[in-house]
Design a protein around this motif. Sequence first.
Motif, PDB file in Angstrom:
ATOM      1  N   ARG A  65       0.874  -1.175   0.000  1.00  0.00           N
ATOM      2  CA  ARG A  65       0.000   0.000   0.000  1.00  0.00           C
ATOM      3  C   ARG A  65       0.918   1.234   0.000  1.00  0.00           C
ATOM      4  O   ARG A  65       0.929   2.014   0.954  1.00  0.00           O
ATOM      5  CB  ARG A  65      -0.912  -0.001   1.221  1.00  0.00           C
ATOM      6  N   PRO A  66       1.714   1.398  -1.065  1.00  0.00           N
ATOM      7  CA  PRO A  66       2.808   2.375  -1.030  1.00  0.00           C
ATOM      8  C   PRO A  66       2.359   3.828  -0.953  1.00  0.00           C
ATOM      9  O   PRO A  66       1.378   4.235  -1.564  1.00  0.00           O
ATOM     10  CB  PRO A  66       3.544   2.107  -2.355  1.00  0.00           C
ATOM     11  N   VAL A  67       3.102   4.576  -0.142  1.00  0.00           N
ATOM     12  CA  VAL A  67       2.944   6.025  -0.064  1.00  0.00           C
ATOM     13  C   VAL A  67       4.319   6.651  -0.262  1.00  0.00           C
ATOM     14  O   VAL A  67       5.353   6.003  -0.059  1.00  0.00           O
ATOM     15  CB  VAL A  67       2.343   6.466   1.294  1.00  0.00           C
ATOM     16  N   ALA A  68       4.327   7.917  -0.651  1.00  0.00           N
ATOM     17  CA  ALA A  68       5.587   8.626  -0.899  1.00  0.00           C
ATOM     18  C   ALA A  68       6.034   9.370   0.349  1.00  0.00           C
ATOM     19  O   ALA A  68       5.238   9.673   1.247  1.00  0.00           O
ATOM     20  CB  ALA A  68       5.408   9.612  -2.053  1.00  0.00           C
ATOM     21  N   LEU A  69       7.326   9.665   0.387  1.00  0.00           N
ATOM     22  CA  LEU A  69       7.890  10.438   1.489  1.00  0.00           C
ATOM     23  C   LEU A  69       7.473  11.905   1.349  1.00  0.00           C
ATOM     24  O   LEU A  69       7.707  12.534   0.319  1.00  0.00           O
ATOM     25  CB  LEU A  69       9.417  10.318   1.471  1.00  0.00           C
ATOM     26  N   VAL A  70       6.868  12.446   2.417  1.00  0.00           N
ATOM     27  CA  VAL A  70       6.433  13.843   2.421  1.00  0.00           C
ATOM     28  C   VAL A  70       6.873  14.461   3.746  1.00  0.00           C
ATOM     29  O   VAL A  70       6.097  14.556   4.697  1.00  0.00           O
ATOM     30  CB  VAL A  70       4.909  13.966   2.259  1.00  0.00           C
ATOM     31  N   PRO A  71       8.138  14.886   3.865  1.00  0.00           N
ATOM     32  CA  PRO A  71       8.626  15.448   5.121  1.00  0.00           C
ATOM     33  C   PRO A  71       7.894  16.741   5.489  1.00  0.00           C
ATOM     34  O   PRO A  71       7.693  17.622   4.642  1.00  0.00           O
ATOM     35  CB  PRO A  71      10.112  15.724   4.836  1.00  0.00           C
ATOM     36  N   GLY A  72       7.511  16.841   6.753  1.00  0.00           N
ATOM     37  CA  GLY A  72       6.813  18.037   7.195  1.00  0.00           C
ATOM     38  C   GLY A  72       7.628  19.294   7.012  1.00  0.00           C
ATOM     39  O   GLY A  72       7.089  20.361   6.671  1.00  0.00           O
ATOM     40  N   SER A  73       8.939  19.200   7.218  1.00  0.00           N
ATOM     41  CA  SER A  73       9.800  20.370   7.083  1.00  0.00           C
ATOM     42  C   SER A  73       9.866  20.890   5.658  1.00  0.00           C
ATOM     43  O   SER A  73      10.236  22.042   5.422  1.00  0.00           O
ATOM     44  CB  SER A  73      11.205  20.058   7.588  1.00  0.00           C
ATOM     45  N   GLU A  74       9.504  20.020   4.687  1.00  0.00           N
ATOM     46  CA  GLU A  74       9.524  20.433   3.285  1.00  0.00           C
ATOM     47  C   GLU A  74       8.146  20.880   2.786  1.00  0.00           C
ATOM     48  O   GLU A  74       7.970  21.151   1.598  1.00  0.00           O
ATOM     49  CB  GLU A  74      10.037  19.280   2.413  1.00  0.00           C
ATOM     50  N   LEU A  75       7.187  20.974   3.702  1.00  0.00           N
ATOM     51  CA  LEU A  75       5.837  21.381   3.313  1.00  0.00           C
ATOM     52  C   LEU A  75       5.578  22.867   3.538  1.00  0.00           C
ATOM     53  O   LEU A  75       4.587  23.400   3.031  1.00  0.00           O
ATOM     54  CB  LEU A  75       4.799  20.576   4.099  1.00  0.00           C
ATOM     55  N   VAL A  76       6.447  23.525   4.311  1.00  0.00           N
ATOM     56  CA  VAL A  76       6.165  24.913   4.685  1.00  0.00           C
ATOM     57  C   VAL A  76       6.029  25.797   3.452  1.00  0.00           C
ATOM     58  O   VAL A  76       5.010  26.485   3.275  1.00  0.00           O
ATOM     59  CB  VAL A  76       7.245  25.460   5.636  1.00  0.00           C
ATOM     60  N   LEU A  77       7.018  25.813   2.588  1.00  0.00           N
ATOM     61  CA  LEU A  77       6.965  26.704   1.437  1.00  0.00           C
ATOM     62  C   LEU A  77       5.912  26.288   0.410  1.00  0.00           C
ATOM     63  O   LEU A  77       5.194  27.157  -0.104  1.00  0.00           O
ATOM     64  CB  LEU A  77       8.355  26.822   0.797  1.00  0.00           C
ATOM     65  N   PRO A  78       5.761  24.992   0.083  1.00  0.00           N
ATOM     66  CA  PRO A  78       4.683  24.628  -0.843  1.00  0.00           C
ATOM     67  C   PRO A  78       3.297  25.027  -0.331  1.00  0.00           C
ATOM     68  O   PRO A  78       2.457  25.511  -1.099  1.00  0.00           O
ATOM     69  CB  PRO A  78       4.818  23.110  -0.967  1.00  0.00           C
ATOM     70  N   LEU A  79       3.056  24.844   0.958  1.00  0.00           N
ATOM     71  CA  LEU A  79       1.755  25.240   1.509  1.00  0.00           C
ATOM     72  C   LEU A  79       1.617  26.763   1.559  1.00  0.00           C
ATOM     73  O   LEU A  79       0.519  27.296   1.363  1.00  0.00           O
ATOM     74  CB  LEU A  79       1.577  24.643   2.905  1.00  0.00           C
ATOM     75  N   ALA A  80       2.721  27.455   1.803  1.00  0.00           N
ATOM     76  CA  ALA A  80       2.682  28.921   1.785  1.00  0.00           C
ATOM     77  C   ALA A  80       2.353  29.422   0.380  1.00  0.00           C
ATOM     78  O   ALA A  80       1.582  30.385   0.217  1.00  0.00           O
ATOM     79  CB  ALA A  80       4.017  29.485   2.260  1.00  0.00           C
ATOM     80  N   ARG A  81       2.918  28.788  -0.642  1.00  0.00           N
ATOM     81  CA  ARG A  81       2.609  29.174  -2.027  1.00  0.00           C
ATOM     82  C   ARG A  81       1.142  28.897  -2.342  1.00  0.00           C
ATOM     83  O   ARG A  81       0.460  29.717  -2.984  1.00  0.00           O
ATOM     84  CB  ARG A  81       3.509  28.419  -3.010  1.00  0.00           C
ATOM     85  N   LEU A  82       0.657  27.749  -1.905  1.00  0.00           N
ATOM     86  CA  LEU A  82      -0.741  27.414  -2.135  1.00  0.00           C
ATOM     87  C   LEU A  82      -1.655  28.410  -1.428  1.00  0.00           C
ATOM     88  O   LEU A  82      -2.674  28.839  -1.989  1.00  0.00           O
ATOM     89  CB  LEU A  82      -1.021  25.993  -1.646  1.00  0.00           C
ATOM     90  N   ALA A  83      -1.288  28.791  -0.206  1.00  0.00           N
ATOM     91  CA  ALA A  83      -2.085  29.769   0.538  1.00  0.00           C
ATOM     92  C   ALA A  83      -2.146  31.093  -0.207  1.00  0.00           C
ATOM     93  O   ALA A  83      -3.210  31.723  -0.317  1.00  0.00           O
ATOM     94  CB  ALA A  83      -1.496  29.970   1.935  1.00  0.00           C
ATOM     95  N   THR A  84      -1.020  31.506  -0.739  1.00  0.00           N
ATOM     96  CA  THR A  84      -0.978  32.764  -1.497  1.00  0.00           C
ATOM     97  C   THR A  84      -1.859  32.679  -2.733  1.00  0.00           C
ATOM     98  O   THR A  84      -2.626  33.602  -3.040  1.00  0.00           O
ATOM     99  CB  THR A  84       0.471  33.089  -1.891  1.00  0.00           C
ATOM    100  N   ASP A  85      -1.780  31.568  -3.444  1.00  0.00           N
ATOM    101  CA  ASP A  85      -2.600  31.381  -4.641  1.00  0.00           C
ATOM    102  C   ASP A  85      -4.089  31.379  -4.307  1.00  0.00           C
ATOM    103  O   ASP A  85      -4.915  31.819  -5.122  1.00  0.00           O
ATOM    104  CB  ASP A  85      -2.240  30.071  -5.335  1.00  0.00           C
ATOM    105  N   CYS A  86      -4.439  30.883  -3.109  1.00  0.00           N
ATOM    106  CA  CYS A  86      -5.846  30.772  -2.708  1.00  0.00           C
ATOM    107  C   CYS A  86      -6.331  31.984  -1.916  1.00  0.00           C
ATOM    108  O   CYS A  86      -7.486  32.005  -1.457  1.00  0.00           O
ATOM    109  CB  CYS A  86      -6.052  29.506  -1.876  1.00  0.00           C
ATOM    110  N   GLY A  87      -5.454  32.972  -1.724  1.00  0.00           N
ATOM    111  CA  GLY A  87      -5.836  34.152  -0.961  1.00  0.00           C
ATOM    112  C   GLY A  87      -5.997  33.889   0.525  1.00  0.00           C
ATOM    113  O   GLY A  87      -6.800  34.535   1.211  1.00  0.00           O
ATOM    114  N   VAL A  88      -5.229  32.946   1.046  1.00  0.00           N
ATOM    115  CA  VAL A  88      -5.306  32.548   2.452  1.00  0.00           C
ATOM    116  C   VAL A  88      -4.156  33.180   3.228  1.00  0.00           C
ATOM    117  O   VAL A  88      -3.004  33.137   2.784  1.00  0.00           O
ATOM    118  CB  VAL A  88      -5.261  31.009   2.576  1.00  0.00           C
ATOM    119  N   THR A  89      -4.456  33.753   4.386  1.00  0.00           N
ATOM    120  CA  THR A  89      -3.416  34.339   5.228  1.00  0.00           C
ATOM    121  C   THR A  89      -2.895  33.296   6.217  1.00  0.00           C
ATOM    122  O   THR A  89      -3.553  32.295   6.516  1.00  0.00           O
ATOM    123  CB  THR A  89      -3.928  35.572   5.968  1.00  0.00           C
ATOM    124  N   VAL A  90      -1.700  33.564   6.768  1.00  0.00           N
ATOM    125  CA  VAL A  90      -0.930  32.553   7.486  1.00  0.00           C
ATOM    126  C   VAL A  90      -0.547  33.043   8.881  1.00  0.00           C
ATOM    127  O   VAL A  90      -0.256  34.225   9.086  1.00  0.00           O
ATOM    128  CB  VAL A  90       0.342  32.198   6.686  1.00  0.00           C
TER     129      VAL A  90
END
Length: 253
Positions: free
Chosen positions: A79-104
């Motif tokens: 039931r394979p899943v990929a490696l998704v380190p939490g420390s590497e999610l900050v900037l991708p989620l920040a970019r997504l927030a900006t694209d969606c007009g979400v404040t942080v």
Amino acid sequence: MQFRIEKTTITVNQPDRASLLGAVAGRWRAGQGFALATLNLDHLVKLRRSAVFRSAYAAQDLVVADGNPVVWLSRLARRPVALVPGSELVLPLARLATDCGVTVALLGSTDATLQAAAKHMRHAVPGLQIVLCLAPPMGFDPEGPQAQEMLAQVAASGARLCFLALGAPRQEQLAALGRRLAPGVGFVSVGAGLDFLAGTQVRAPVWVRRLALEWLWRMVSNPRRLAGRYAACAAILPAEVAKALAQRPRAAP
């Protein structure tokens, strides 16, 4: 991929980063908050030891694999899943927030670290709106009155994404409380993710991470603090391997 600890089942329900970002964007479009946890072997050790931590993890809406052993176990279970380190999610989620007009909002660590991390994030993600930085005091109780006050500040700020940099289990406990008290906010537990951006902690070089040896690099860097932790992680691996093998889909008769 599922992990059964006592009577609690933890499911890695986001198989890769793309799926996670899609799920987060969908929740924002629907006006919903969420809690995101990043499962690793150390968390599995803590989950075995703490009913409070198990309860907090059960309240997480989104779970990714933050650790190669979790990825390897998922492959054993077929039931394979990929490696998704939490420390590497900050900037991708920040970019997504900006694209969606979400404040942080940023919550955790120290004032100096949060300010340095915020500066780095704004430089890396033009247009990013960080509306609140909160550093809890020493001895902070993630389920006490002070936590409730901080969560009220996050909600009042208008932020719909809040990065939690408190370390496990406190960040997951605070995220679980936040799901009840600030249901419109997405809480993301990132451990040392903000410290890495601020430069107050140094992550293993890329080539070490590609060889799946970040754990060894960290242990050599701080053996007194981490040797016992990694020994405990190694001790639970045989049982987790057996559980993973038991999850393999059965062949049709």
